[in-house]
Write an enzyme that holds these catalytic residues in place. Structure first.
Site, PDB file in Angstrom:
ATOM      1  N   ASP A   6      44.970  51.881  37.664  1.00  0.00           N
ATOM      2  CA  ASP A   6      45.029  52.677  38.890  1.00  0.00           C
ATOM      3  C   ASP A   6      46.446  52.734  39.459  1.00  0.00           C
ATOM      4  O   ASP A   6      46.632  52.974  40.656  1.00  0.00           O
ATOM      5  CB  ASP A   6      44.093  52.093  39.968  1.00  0.00           C
ATOM      6  CG  ASP A   6      42.628  52.282  39.639  1.00  0.00           C
ATOM      7  OD1 ASP A   6      42.312  52.966  38.646  1.00  0.00           O
ATOM      8  OD2 ASP A   6      41.792  51.735  40.386  1.00  0.00           O
ATOM      9  N   HIS A  51      39.861  44.887  40.438  1.00  0.00           N
ATOM     10  CA  HIS A  51      38.823  45.669  41.123  1.00  0.00           C
ATOM     11  C   HIS A  51      37.552  45.762  40.281  1.00  0.00           C
ATOM     12  O   HIS A  51      37.605  45.786  39.047  1.00  0.00           O
ATOM     13  CB  HIS A  51      39.348  47.074  41.474  1.00  0.00           C
ATOM     14  CG  HIS A  51      40.225  47.090  42.685  1.00  0.00           C
ATOM     15  ND1 HIS A  51      41.065  48.137  42.992  1.00  0.00           N
ATOM     16  CD2 HIS A  51      40.389  46.173  43.683  1.00  0.00           C
ATOM     17  CE1 HIS A  51      41.710  47.862  44.125  1.00  0.00           C
ATOM     18  NE2 HIS A  51      41.319  46.681  44.553  1.00  0.00           N
ATOM     19  N   HIS A  68      40.942  56.900  35.995  1.00  0.00           N
ATOM     20  CA  HIS A  68      40.015  57.773  36.729  1.00  0.00           C
ATOM     21  C   HIS A  68      40.278  59.252  36.451  1.00  0.00           C
ATOM     22  O   HIS A  68      41.421  59.651  36.220  1.00  0.00           O
ATOM     23  CB  HIS A  68      40.142  57.563  38.245  1.00  0.00           C
ATOM     24  CG  HIS A  68      39.636  56.237  38.726  1.00  0.00           C
ATOM     25  ND1 HIS A  68      38.328  56.022  39.104  1.00  0.00           N
ATOM     26  CD2 HIS A  68      40.266  55.052  38.885  1.00  0.00           C
ATOM     27  CE1 HIS A  68      38.174  54.763  39.484  1.00  0.00           C
ATOM     28  NE2 HIS A  68      39.341  54.140  39.362  1.00  0.00           N
ATOM     29  N   HIS A  80      43.685  45.261  36.434  1.00  0.00           N
ATOM     30  CA  HIS A  80      43.601  44.611  37.747  1.00  0.00           C
ATOM     31  C   HIS A  80      42.159  44.217  38.011  1.00  0.00           C
ATOM     32  O   HIS A  80      41.267  44.536  37.228  1.00  0.00           O
ATOM     33  CB  HIS A  80      44.198  45.481  38.861  1.00  0.00           C
ATOM     34  CG  HIS A  80      43.496  46.773  39.144  1.00  0.00           C
ATOM     35  ND1 HIS A  80      43.327  47.776  38.205  1.00  0.00           N
ATOM     36  CD2 HIS A  80      42.918  47.242  40.283  1.00  0.00           C
ATOM     37  CE1 HIS A  80      42.700  48.793  38.756  1.00  0.00           C
ATOM     38  NE2 HIS A  80      42.428  48.497  40.015  1.00  0.00           N
ATOM     39  N   HIS A 107      49.101  49.282  44.154  1.00  0.00           N
ATOM     40  CA  HIS A 107      47.667  49.502  44.398  1.00  0.00           C
ATOM     41  C   HIS A 107      47.040  48.140  44.723  1.00  0.00           C
ATOM     42  O   HIS A 107      46.340  47.977  45.719  1.00  0.00           O
ATOM     43  CB  HIS A 107      47.058  50.130  43.147  1.00  0.00           C
ATOM     44  CG  HIS A 107      45.574  50.296  43.168  1.00  0.00           C
ATOM     45  ND1 HIS A 107      44.923  51.135  44.028  1.00  0.00           N
ATOM     46  CD2 HIS A 107      44.594  49.722  42.401  1.00  0.00           C
ATOM     47  CE1 HIS A 107      43.617  51.078  43.792  1.00  0.00           C
ATOM     48  NE2 HIS A 107      43.392  50.219  42.822  1.00  0.00           N
ATOM     49  N   ASP A 114      35.514  48.049  39.522  1.00  0.00           N
ATOM     50  CA  ASP A 114      35.364  49.131  38.535  1.00  0.00           C
ATOM     51  C   ASP A 114      36.339  48.972  37.367  1.00  0.00           C
ATOM     52  O   ASP A 114      36.482  49.883  36.538  1.00  0.00           O
ATOM     53  CB  ASP A 114      35.515  50.510  39.202  1.00  0.00           C
ATOM     54  CG  ASP A 114      36.876  50.726  39.833  1.00  0.00           C
ATOM     55  OD1 ASP A 114      37.361  49.816  40.540  1.00  0.00           O
ATOM     56  OD2 ASP A 114      37.472  51.800  39.629  1.00  0.00           O
ATOM     57  N   HIS A 115      36.996  47.803  37.292  1.00  0.00           N
ATOM     58  CA  HIS A 115      37.913  47.512  36.184  1.00  0.00           C
ATOM     59  C   HIS A 115      37.597  46.186  35.502  1.00  0.00           C
ATOM     60  O   HIS A 115      37.922  46.002  34.330  1.00  0.00           O
ATOM     61  CB  HIS A 115      39.372  47.522  36.674  1.00  0.00           C
ATOM     62  CG  HIS A 115      39.760  48.865  37.211  1.00  0.00           C
ATOM     63  ND1 HIS A 115      40.448  49.786  36.459  1.00  0.00           N
ATOM     64  CD2 HIS A 115      39.481  49.468  38.395  1.00  0.00           C
ATOM     65  CE1 HIS A 115      40.599  50.895  37.176  1.00  0.00           C
ATOM     66  NE2 HIS A 115      40.015  50.728  38.355  1.00  0.00           N
TER      67      HIS A 115
END
Ligand code: ZN
Ligand code: FE
Length: 256
Positions: free
Chosen positions: A134, A59, A172, A57, A115, A61-62
């Site tokens: 996530d 985000h 995570h 996805h 999410h 942090d991805h």
């Protein structure tokens, strides 16, 4: 066919970076790009060339490292058609039910929206590996930033239908915090109580709790257990619809 090799390493404060490597063809993919430097260090340590990025996805942090890594390695970026406008540098768009051929291995794509909308997971059946970003965590699931509880429950049902021995590589290390919540909603679950103790032991030793397995998650993760009569009873929702039980579990975790 040789088994996919997986390199797992910490990124940012609590993300895991993953590289998967097909020794037969030399293909190497980063599953998401949480942080450029650790990914490059791992590539160098193993003598691998980055050929692909498989995004779950958009985000930061991805997908935050997508453009820098693409410029450096000229790698192919794969992501969800439904998330394409938000995936930097995307080259190949995939959707639920598609297969994506990676070297001599094949990933099945699952849409696991909830999410975010357009969140996908990569399932390598022959290697019994799931990379789910996530969507599903060890003892948890992603917060519902964009989707509804019904949508997330539909997504999680797809993952819980996979074989029990499937390794769950989530994005995570949230497991210990997730366990603290999980034991409050299903304390009668002996497998959960035992796992919670084991997680404390692992984390005290600095050991990752990821990957887990689908079988372990089905037995202990409250977000996969809305049909548990103990969980339902503890939430005051005996006999309720799984979506309602899931939604209440998620709501309580958000306020925990
Ligand atoms: Zn996310
Ligand atoms: Fe994340």
């Amino acid at each position: 066919m040789t088994r996919l090799e997986v390199a797992q390493f910490p990124c940012l404060s609590d993300n895991y970076g993953y590289l998967i490597h097909d020794a037969e063809t030399g293909h190497t993919a980063a599953i998401d790009t949480p942080e450029v430097d650790p990914i490059n260090r791992e590539l160098e340590a193993r003598g691998w060339r980055l050929t692909h990025i498989l995004n779950t996805h958009h985000h930061f942090d991805h997908a935050g490292g997508n453009l820098a890594l693409k410029e450096q390695w000229q790698c192919t970026i794969v992501g969800a058609a439904d998330d394409a406008a938000r995936i930097p540098g995307i080259d190949v768009q995939v959707a639920d039910g598609d297969t994506y051929v990676f070297g001599s291995h094949t990933a099945r794509i699952f849409d696991v929206s909830g999410h975010t909308i357009g969140h996908i997971a990569y399932y390598f059946a022959d290697d019994a590996m799931l990379f789910c970003g996530d969507a599903l965590f060890a003892l948890g699931c992603g917060r519902l930033f964009e989707g509804t509880p019904a949508q997330m429950w539909t997504s999680l049902k797809k993952l819980s239908a996979l074989p029990d021995d499937t390794a769950v590589y989530c994005a995570h290390e949230y497991t210990q915090a997730n366990a603290k919540f999980a034991v409050t909603v299903e304390p009668q679950n002996e497998a959960l109580m035992a796992r919670s103790k084991e997680i404390d032991r692992l984390r005290a030793a600095g050991t990752p709790t990821v990957p887990s397995t689908i079988g372990l998650e089905k037995a202990t993760n409250p977000f996969l257990r809305p049909t548990s009569t103990d969980l339902q009873g503890n939430l005051g929702l005996a006999g309720a619809d799984p979506v309602e039980v899931f939604a209440e579990t998620r709501r309580r975790k958000d306020n925990f």
